[in-house]
Design an enzyme around this catalytic site. Sequence first.
Site, PDB file in Angstrom:
ATOM      1  N   CYS A 173       0.528  -6.860   0.252  1.00 25.54           N
ATOM      2  CA  CYS A 173       1.751  -6.450  -0.441  1.00 25.54           C
ATOM      3  C   CYS A 173       2.704  -7.615  -0.654  1.00 25.54           C
ATOM      4  CB  CYS A 173       2.461  -5.344   0.328  1.00 25.54           C
ATOM      5  SG  CYS A 173       2.952  -5.815   2.000  1.00 25.54           S
TER       6      CYS A 173
ATOM      7  N   CYS B  29      -0.291   5.006  -2.086  1.00 26.30           N
ATOM      8  CA  CYS B  29      -1.164   3.825  -2.065  1.00 26.30           C
ATOM      9  C   CYS B  29      -2.069   3.768  -0.844  1.00 26.30           C
ATOM     10  CB  CYS B  29      -0.307   2.554  -2.130  1.00 26.30           C
ATOM     11  SG  CYS B  29       0.767   2.472  -3.575  1.00 26.30           S
TER      12      CYS B  29
ATOM     13  N   CYS C 181       6.090  -3.516  -7.723  1.00 24.23           N
ATOM     14  CA  CYS C 181       6.598  -2.404  -6.912  1.00 24.23           C
ATOM     15  C   CYS C 181       6.722  -2.821  -5.450  1.00 24.23           C
ATOM     16  CB  CYS C 181       5.671  -1.197  -7.055  1.00 24.23           C
ATOM     17  SG  CYS C 181       6.303   0.312  -6.273  1.00 24.23           S
TER      18      CYS C 181
END
Length: 233
Positions: A228, A204, A118
């Site tokens: 990330c 998140c 994602c």
Amino acid sequence: MNQLKQKLNQVIEFERLEEKLKFLNDEIDEKIVFSTSFGFEDQVISHAILSQKLKNIEVFTLDTGRVFNETYTTWYKTELKYQTKIKPFYPPTTELESFIEENGINPFYDSVELRKQCCSIRKVIPLNRALDGTSVWITGLRAEQSNNRHDMQGIEFDEDKQLYKFNPLIDFTTEDCFHYLKENRVPYNPLHDQGFISIGCAPCTRAIKEGEDFRAGRWWWENGNKECGLHVK
């Protein structure tokens, strides 16, 4: 490239943030960009760039489509204060649609692998597009932010992206940043006043508790170093 490195080394000789960024703007002909997520660190750098009208530094943001409303409000207030437009980059539609169709709307809670997929679609792919042709990437990274950022330097060469990263706030503390924001009346995300320190996508990110690590509120259901993929060596 050697000439660019020499000029970047000159940057660290300046004491003030504004002087460093103005030198980059005036002395480097290659493409320079600054990526902002509208967190408090990035707002410090945005002010130093936009208040001086440094036109040779392109300011952009990655809009993942899942950020907080407060982040959009900070984006709007920043553009209003400095009478500018910040360039957005978005996830690739086809990849995002396929990912959600196959895995659901919130698959990042199910596994680290899906969370990283994602992040890749919503952040890494758009970032690579934004950095195309760039020689100097200005970031809001600070050594204080996480354990795997302690060893980062003010100027680093990113072998993977083949560009220089300039981290002008690498030695700034949280207190330094907020003092700068208040002194210069810079708009910042109101979530910071509610215990949100490192702010990413809304599903998140949570506020941190007293005594918790700086990035404990990011992907709080995971263990270990949590990134990330934007700044991983």
